[in-house]
Write a protein that holds these residues in place. Structure first.
Motif, PDB file in Angstrom:
ATOM      1  N   GLY A  34       0.840  -1.187   0.000  1.00 38.58           N
ATOM      2  CA  GLY A  34       0.000   0.000   0.000  1.00 38.58           C
ATOM      3  C   GLY A  34       0.874   1.235   0.000  1.00 38.58           C
ATOM      4  O   GLY A  34       2.005   1.214   0.495  1.00 38.58           O
ATOM      5  N   LEU A  60     -10.438   5.926  -0.384  1.00 35.11           N
ATOM      6  CA  LEU A  60      -9.305   5.097   0.042  1.00 35.11           C
ATOM      7  C   LEU A  60      -9.624   4.340   1.325  1.00 35.11           C
ATOM      8  O   LEU A  60     -10.477   4.756   2.110  1.00 35.11           O
ATOM      9  CB  LEU A  60      -8.083   5.984   0.279  1.00 35.11           C
ATOM     10  CG  LEU A  60      -7.669   6.878  -0.884  1.00 35.11           C
ATOM     11  CD1 LEU A  60      -6.506   7.772  -0.477  1.00 35.11           C
ATOM     12  CD2 LEU A  60      -7.318   6.040  -2.102  1.00 35.11           C
ATOM     13  N   VAL A  95     -16.781  -1.188   5.165  1.00 32.63           N
ATOM     14  CA  VAL A  95     -17.263   0.168   4.903  1.00 32.63           C
ATOM     15  C   VAL A  95     -18.390   0.454   5.879  1.00 32.63           C
ATOM     16  O   VAL A  95     -19.372  -0.293   5.942  1.00 32.63           O
ATOM     17  CB  VAL A  95     -17.751   0.319   3.442  1.00 32.63           C
ATOM     18  CG1 VAL A  95     -18.372   1.693   3.215  1.00 32.63           C
ATOM     19  CG2 VAL A  95     -16.601   0.082   2.459  1.00 32.63           C
ATOM     20  N   SER A 178      -7.747  -6.858  -0.579  1.00 34.47           N
ATOM     21  CA  SER A 178      -8.694  -7.268   0.454  1.00 34.47           C
ATOM     22  C   SER A 178     -10.121  -7.293  -0.095  1.00 34.47           C
ATOM     23  O   SER A 178     -10.460  -6.591  -1.041  1.00 34.47           O
ATOM     24  CB  SER A 178      -8.623  -6.300   1.636  1.00 34.47           C
ATOM     25  OG  SER A 178      -9.036  -5.002   1.246  1.00 34.47           O
ATOM     26  N   GLY A 218     -10.447  -2.914  -9.659  1.00 33.07           N
ATOM     27  CA  GLY A 218     -11.298  -2.000 -10.412  1.00 33.07           C
ATOM     28  C   GLY A 218     -12.025  -0.994  -9.544  1.00 33.07           C
ATOM     29  O   GLY A 218     -12.179  -1.198  -8.354  1.00 33.07           O
TER      30      GLY A 218
HETATM   31  O1  TXA Z   1      -5.739  -5.050   0.040  1.00 37.02           O
HETATM   32  C1  TXA Z   1      -6.062  -3.879  -0.009  1.00 37.02           C
HETATM   33  O2  TXA Z   1      -7.207  -3.501   0.296  1.00 37.02           O
HETATM   34  C2  TXA Z   1      -4.997  -2.854  -0.443  1.00 37.02           C
HETATM   35  C3  TXA Z   1      -3.949  -2.814   0.655  1.00 37.02           C
HETATM   36  C4  TXA Z   1      -2.893  -1.789   0.410  1.00 37.02           C
HETATM   37  O3  TXA Z   1      -4.559  -2.608   1.908  1.00 37.02           O
HETATM   38  N1  TXA Z   1      -5.571  -1.575  -0.692  1.00 37.02           N
HETATM   39  C5  TXA Z   1      -6.368  -1.332  -1.773  1.00 37.02           C
HETATM   40  O4  TXA Z   1      -6.810  -0.029  -1.874  1.00 37.02           O
HETATM   41  O5  TXA Z   1      -6.687  -2.176  -2.574  1.00 37.02           O
HETATM   42  P1  TXA Z   1      -7.471   0.566  -3.194  1.00 37.02           P
HETATM   43  O6  TXA Z   1      -7.531   2.054  -2.974  1.00 37.02           O
HETATM   44  O7  TXA Z   1      -6.772   0.097  -4.398  1.00 37.02           O
HETATM   45  O8  TXA Z   1      -8.950   0.019  -3.169  1.00 37.02           O
HETATM   46  C6  TXA Z   1      -9.924   0.546  -2.288  1.00 37.02           C
HETATM   47  C7  TXA Z   1     -11.262  -0.070  -2.571  1.00 37.02           C
HETATM   48  C8  TXA Z   1     -11.846   0.522  -3.835  1.00 37.02           C
HETATM   49  O9  TXA Z   1     -12.544  -0.483  -4.546  1.00 37.02           O
HETATM   50  C9  TXA Z   1     -12.797   1.565  -3.267  1.00 37.02           C
HETATM   51  O10 TXA Z   1     -13.792   1.925  -4.148  1.00 37.02           O
HETATM   52  C10 TXA Z   1     -13.296   0.876  -2.012  1.00 37.02           C
HETATM   53  O11 TXA Z   1     -12.164   0.218  -1.508  1.00 37.02           O
HETATM   54  N2  TXA Z   1     -13.755   1.856  -0.994  1.00 37.02           N
HETATM   55  C11 TXA Z   1     -12.988   2.616  -0.192  1.00 37.02           C
HETATM   56  N3  TXA Z   1     -13.743   3.423   0.575  1.00 37.02           N
HETATM   57  C12 TXA Z   1     -15.021   3.169   0.267  1.00 37.02           C
HETATM   58  C13 TXA Z   1     -16.271   3.676   0.717  1.00 37.02           C
HETATM   59  N4  TXA Z   1     -16.356   4.634   1.644  1.00 37.02           N
HETATM   60  N5  TXA Z   1     -17.392   3.174   0.168  1.00 37.02           N
HETATM   61  C14 TXA Z   1     -17.305   2.207  -0.777  1.00 37.02           C
HETATM   62  N6  TXA Z   1     -16.163   1.678  -1.241  1.00 37.02           N
HETATM   63  C15 TXA Z   1     -15.033   2.143  -0.736  1.00 37.02           C
END
Ligand code: TXA
Ligand code: MG
Length: 322
Positions: A34, A60, A95, A178, A218
């Motif tokens: 990350g 994020l 979430v 995750s 995605g």
């Molecule tokens: O495995 C993981 O989750 C990695 C490691 C570094 O922890 N992080 C990761 O972050 O994959 P990122 O930013 O690539 O993906 C974040 C995901 C996205 O699909 C985003 O839309 C969703 O989490 N997400 C984050 N906050 C959200 C929210 N408040 N409501 C809905 N979806 C959310």
């Protein structure tokens, strides 16, 4: 220059100190590396988006050393506590509604009323998060559009020179992001498949609805999948070159004269500044404009360069007819 440090006690303390100072540090989790930034510091989060070159503000995930600290920033439901008990630390992201007075910057959750929280498994990562003493926002540590990194060498190949440091925690054992489950609505919704399976989730909390899924990395398929997608109540128009007394102005650089209320995104016309203040500004103008009985929000032109692209993307979507 990007400093590479092993995840020994010195390296962990060094990484935590950088994060506390608003710098960008990549670190390994069990899923992928990350790119971390202080989630309470909008300017640091804006620099994170800039380093990744993301063309839009996806919300994020905030990372914590344990469930107690994670649940201080959100309102945990019974299902959230059960899932945390079963799978944390581990590759599951929850979430949940932001807690009242939540310290996490609005930019971190892209202006949403919900927040994604997770406790990663590796001890080194949790030690760093503990020492940082604040939520750490961390998307995968790659340039937007390329594959997620699972070694420090991958991180350096993509982001070397653009971030402050990498804490080398070795290769990531899971190698897949995750699982993300939305517990902010009436029923649990699986937003992203990942390290914890749907069957495993169902075994703990019962039926889970599956949202339109895609690649692990995605973006969300549609804003409708979000339980609480923030859009201003007042109509918004973009690329304003004049402002009425009955309008609230989102200014960028020297403000247009005559508006009924003004929020300055960046006096000096800096797009990274503007990004860090965008969601705060929209919310403030919405509340202030409504209080004053203004008819809408006029947003000045933001240059289509660097983070300006993401700012404009968000503004255009807020301005779209709904
Ligand atoms: O495995 C993981 O989750 C990695 C490691 C570094 O922890 N992080 C990761 O972050 O994959 P990122 O930013 O690539 O993906 C974040 C995901 C996205 O699909 C985003 O839309 C969703 O989490 N997400 C984050 N906050 C959200 C929210 N408040 N409501 C809905 N979806 C959310
Ligand atoms: Mg990613």
């Amino acid at each position: 220059m990007t400093i590479l440090r092993p995840a020994d006690p010195d390296g962990i303390a060094f990484a935590a100190a950088l994060l506390r100072a608003g710098r960008l540090v990549a670190f390994g989790t069990e899923t992928v590396y990350g790119l971390g930034a202080d989630a309470t510091d909008a300017a640091a989060v804006a620099r994170l988006y800039e380093a990744k070159g993301r063309p839009r503000f996806n919300p994020l995930i905030c990372h914590y050393p344990d469930a107690d600290s994670a649940f201080r920033d959100v309102i945990p439901t019974g299902a959230a506590r059960s899932l945390a008990g079963a799978f944390w630390p581990g590759p599951l992201t929850l979430v949940l509604p932001r807690a009242p007075g939540c310290r996490v910057a609005l930019l971190t959750s892209a202006g949403l009323d919900s927040l994604a929280v997770r406790v990663p498994a590796p001890e080194a990562a949790r030690a760093m998060l503990q020492a940082a003493g604040r939520p750490i926002a961390a998307p995968s540590a790659n340039v937007s559009g390329s594959v997620s990194p699972t070694t420090s060498a991958h991180v350096l190949a993509g982001l070397g020179g653009r971030i402050d440091a990498v804490l080398d925690t070795g290769a990531c054992p899971v190698g897949l992001e995750s699982t993300v489950i939305d517990l902010a609505g009436a029923t649990p919704v699986l937003l992203r498949h990942g390290g914890v399976t749907l069957e495993a989730l169902t075994a703990v909390i019962g039926p889970v609805t599956v949202a339109g899924q895609g690649a692990a990395d995605g973006p969300l398929r549609s804003p409708g999948m979000l339980t609480s997608h923030y859009a201003p109540c007042l109509p918004l128009r973009v690329e304003a070159v004049s402002a009425g007394v009955d309008e609230a102005l989102l200014a960028f650089g020297p403000p247009l004269p005559g508006a009924g209320a003004t929020f300055q995104l960046s006096e000096g016309g800096d797009v990274v500044d503007a990004a860090s203040r965008l969601f705060e500004g929209l919310r403030w103008l919405d509340a202030e404009g409504t209080r004053l009985g203004l008819r809408g929000i006029a947003a000045m032109v933001v240059p289509q360069e660097g983070l300006g692209v993401a700012v404009n993307d968000r503004l255009r979507r807020a301005a779209a007819p709904r």
